[in-house]
Write a protein that holds these residues in place. Structure first.
Motif, mmCIF file in Angstrom:
data_model
loop_
_atom_site.group_PDB
_atom_site.id
_atom_site.type_symbol
_atom_site.label_atom_id
_atom_site.label_comp_id
_atom_site.label_asym_id
_atom_site.label_seq_id
_atom_site.Cartn_x
_atom_site.Cartn_y
_atom_site.Cartn_z
ATOM 1 N N LYS A 66 0.828 -1.202 0.000
ATOM 2 C CA LYS A 66 0.000 0.000 0.000
ATOM 3 C C LYS A 66 0.867 1.259 0.000
ATOM 4 O O LYS A 66 0.595 2.227 -0.727
ATOM 5 C CB LYS A 66 -0.934 0.002 1.209
ATOM 6 C CG LYS A 66 -2.160 -0.901 1.078
ATOM 7 C CD LYS A 66 -3.029 -0.798 2.316
ATOM 8 C CE LYS A 66 -4.244 -1.716 2.240
ATOM 9 N NZ LYS A 66 -5.217 -1.297 1.223
ATOM 10 N N VAL B 163 -15.398 0.618 -1.426
ATOM 11 C CA VAL B 163 -14.132 1.037 -0.826
ATOM 12 C C VAL B 163 -12.912 0.455 -1.548
ATOM 13 O O VAL B 163 -11.775 0.750 -1.171
ATOM 14 C CB VAL B 163 -14.074 0.666 0.672
ATOM 15 C CG1 VAL B 163 -15.110 1.465 1.447
ATOM 16 C CG2 VAL B 163 -14.289 -0.829 0.874
ATOM 17 N N HIS B 164 -13.150 -0.380 -2.559
ATOM 18 C CA HIS B 164 -12.044 -0.942 -3.332
ATOM 19 C C HIS B 164 -12.452 -1.122 -4.791
ATOM 20 O O HIS B 164 -13.614 -1.399 -5.094
ATOM 21 C CB HIS B 164 -11.613 -2.306 -2.787
ATOM 22 C CG HIS B 164 -10.655 -2.226 -1.646
ATOM 23 N ND1 HIS B 164 -9.388 -1.678 -1.769
ATOM 24 C CD2 HIS B 164 -10.774 -2.629 -0.360
ATOM 25 C CE1 HIS B 164 -8.773 -1.760 -0.598
ATOM 26 N NE2 HIS B 164 -9.600 -2.315 0.274
ATOM 27 N N TYR C 165 -4.660 3.584 1.842
ATOM 28 C CA TYR C 165 -4.586 3.393 0.397
ATOM 29 C C TYR C 165 -5.377 2.160 -0.033
ATOM 30 O O TYR C 165 -5.770 1.332 0.785
ATOM 31 C CB TYR C 165 -3.131 3.284 -0.039
ATOM 32 C CG TYR C 165 -2.354 4.565 0.157
ATOM 33 C CD1 TYR C 165 -2.663 5.702 -0.563
ATOM 34 C CD2 TYR C 165 -1.317 4.632 1.089
ATOM 35 C CE1 TYR C 165 -1.961 6.884 -0.376
ATOM 36 C CE2 TYR C 165 -0.602 5.811 1.277
ATOM 37 C CZ TYR C 165 -0.933 6.937 0.536
ATOM 38 O OH TYR C 165 -0.233 8.101 0.724
ATOM 39 N N SER C 166 -5.584 2.063 -1.348
ATOM 40 C CA SER C 166 -6.526 1.093 -1.877
ATOM 41 C C SER C 166 -5.903 -0.203 -2.386
ATOM 42 O O SER C 166 -6.521 -1.260 -2.295
ATOM 43 C CB SER C 166 -7.313 1.748 -3.028
ATOM 44 O OG SER C 166 -8.398 0.955 -3.424
ATOM 45 N N SER D 72 -6.065 -4.799 -1.750
ATOM 46 C CA SER D 72 -7.066 -4.871 -0.688
ATOM 47 C C SER D 72 -6.554 -5.672 0.506
ATOM 48 O O SER D 72 -6.181 -6.843 0.374
ATOM 49 C CB SER D 72 -8.345 -5.524 -1.231
ATOM 50 O OG SER D 72 -9.184 -5.949 -0.179
ATOM 51 N N GLU E 160 -5.233 5.699 -4.528
ATOM 52 C CA GLU E 160 -6.363 6.245 -3.772
ATOM 53 C C GLU E 160 -7.591 5.349 -3.933
ATOM 54 O O GLU E 160 -7.776 4.696 -4.965
ATOM 55 C CB GLU E 160 -6.688 7.655 -4.250
ATOM 56 C CG GLU E 160 -5.563 8.657 -4.018
ATOM 57 C CD GLU E 160 -5.233 8.857 -2.553
ATOM 58 O OE1 GLU E 160 -6.146 8.684 -1.711
ATOM 59 O OE2 GLU E 160 -4.068 9.167 -2.246
ATOM 60 N N ARG E 161 -8.446 5.347 -2.941
ATOM 61 C CA ARG E 161 -9.659 4.534 -2.987
ATOM 62 C C ARG E 161 -10.703 5.157 -3.912
ATOM 63 O O ARG E 161 -10.645 6.353 -4.205
ATOM 64 C CB ARG E 161 -10.255 4.397 -1.577
ATOM 65 C CG ARG E 161 -9.399 3.590 -0.620
ATOM 66 C CD ARG E 161 -10.067 3.478 0.729
ATOM 67 N NE ARG E 161 -9.223 2.778 1.687
ATOM 68 C CZ ARG E 161 -9.221 1.460 1.869
ATOM 69 N NH1 ARG E 161 -10.044 0.702 1.146
ATOM 70 N NH2 ARG E 161 -8.418 0.895 2.752
ATOM 71 N N ARG F 145 -16.002 -5.716 -0.464
ATOM 72 C CA ARG F 145 -15.258 -4.457 -0.531
ATOM 73 C C ARG F 145 -15.608 -3.660 -1.788
ATOM 74 O O ARG F 145 -15.620 -2.432 -1.778
ATOM 75 C CB ARG F 145 -13.747 -4.739 -0.478
ATOM 76 C CG ARG F 145 -13.313 -5.577 0.697
ATOM 77 C CD ARG F 145 -13.719 -4.964 2.007
ATOM 78 N NE ARG F 145 -12.858 -3.843 2.371
ATOM 79 C CZ ARG F 145 -13.104 -2.998 3.360
ATOM 80 N NH1 ARG F 145 -14.220 -3.102 4.063
ATOM 81 N NH2 ARG F 145 -12.259 -2.023 3.637
ATOM 82 N N ARG G 64 -19.636 5.151 -2.303
ATOM 83 C CA ARG G 64 -19.043 4.574 -1.094
ATOM 84 C C ARG G 64 -20.113 4.485 -0.003
ATOM 85 O O ARG G 64 -20.752 5.469 0.338
ATOM 86 C CB ARG G 64 -17.852 5.401 -0.633
ATOM 87 C CG ARG G 64 -17.095 4.770 0.533
ATOM 88 C CD ARG G 64 -15.918 5.619 0.966
ATOM 89 N NE ARG G 64 -14.900 5.715 -0.075
ATOM 90 C CZ ARG G 64 -13.755 6.341 0.091
ATOM 91 N NH1 ARG G 64 -13.495 6.956 1.233
ATOM 92 N NH2 ARG G 64 -12.879 6.389 -0.884
ATOM 93 N N ASP H 154 -8.059 -4.058 -7.037
ATOM 94 C CA ASP H 154 -7.478 -4.110 -5.684
ATOM 95 C C ASP H 154 -7.679 -5.498 -5.082
ATOM 96 O O ASP H 154 -6.787 -6.041 -4.428
ATOM 97 C CB ASP H 154 -8.147 -3.092 -4.760
ATOM 98 C CG ASP H 154 -7.919 -1.649 -5.176
ATOM 99 O OD1 ASP H 154 -6.896 -1.381 -5.837
ATOM 100 O OD2 ASP H 154 -8.772 -0.805 -4.850
#
Length: 214
Positions: free
Chosen positions: A107, A180-181, A126-127, A130, A113-114, A175, A119, A185
């Motif tokens: 990461k 969020v991912h 960080y994204s 995962s 960035e995510r 996720r 969301r 990821d």
């Protein structure tokens, strides 16, 4: 199946996973995987329902660091007290701990960035890759490896693999569902953790059977 073939196969699988991870890194860095991410995000988030959201939140909680740590402790106690497998205990700790450390390093290395759209929960960091995906793959992949030899029936082994796959896949998908991912990821997390898992098992088996040298 002789030992040399087993270790060679394990090394080959680990190498393929590592190559897969490097490929995903290249695609992410060159933005050539953006379309894949967009299509899969739309497909997963297009299935939103109140009930499914509860399920996905549940899988995300199961894959969180605190829960993974708790499960790992319980499994370590089981391996140590019930099965008496101290070597396997060290391997399991190496798989879980190594995967977590590797995730932090990656990461910080990639600084991705995510996602910011759709969301459903707030997270930091960080994204890529995962952390949930890496933790779940290490946890359930390692558990499958350790328990496989203690289950003699085909149905029992099939059930073990099925349960592990369900948890690994749904934790990763959760996720994406929660926004969020990126899918890349999650895939990258599986490949990175799979590489570490394969390498850990390969080293463990080599040390346990010192008569073979690659």
């Amino acid at each position: 199946m002789n030992l040399k073939f087993q270790l060679t196969r394990a090394f080959a699988i680990t190498l393929l996973l590592a190559i897969g991870f490097v490929t995903v890194v290249y695609l992410v860095g060159s933005q050539r995987i953006a379309k894949f991410d967009e299509l899969l995000i739309n497909a997963v988030q297009g299935m939103k329902t109140p009930g499914l959201t509860i399920v996905m939140n549940g899988f995300t909680v199961i894959g969180s660091g605190y829960v993974v740590a708790l499960i790992a402790v319980l499994l370590c106690l089981f391996l140590y007290k019930v099965l008496g497998h101290r070597q396997e205990l060290v391997l399991f700790l190496a798989i879980i701990g190594g995967s977590a450390i590797l995730n932090v390093i990656l990461k910080l290395l990639f600084h991705r960035e995510r996602p910011t759209l759709h969301r459903m929960i707030e997270v930091t960091g960080y994204s890529f890759p995962s952390g949930h995906s890496m933790a779940s793959f290490a946890m359930y992949g390692g558990l499958t490896y350790l328990l496989w030899r203690h289950i003699s029936s085909t149905w029992g082994r099939a059930l073990l693999v099925l349960i592990s796959v369900v948890f690994i896949v749904f934790i990763g998908v959760s996720r994406i569902y929660l926004g969020v991912h990126y899918p890349s990821d999650v895939v990258g997390g599986y490949l990175a953790s799979g590489t570490w898992l394969g390498l850990s098992i390969w080293v463990f088996e080599r040390r346990k059977n010192k008569q073979y040298t690659l």
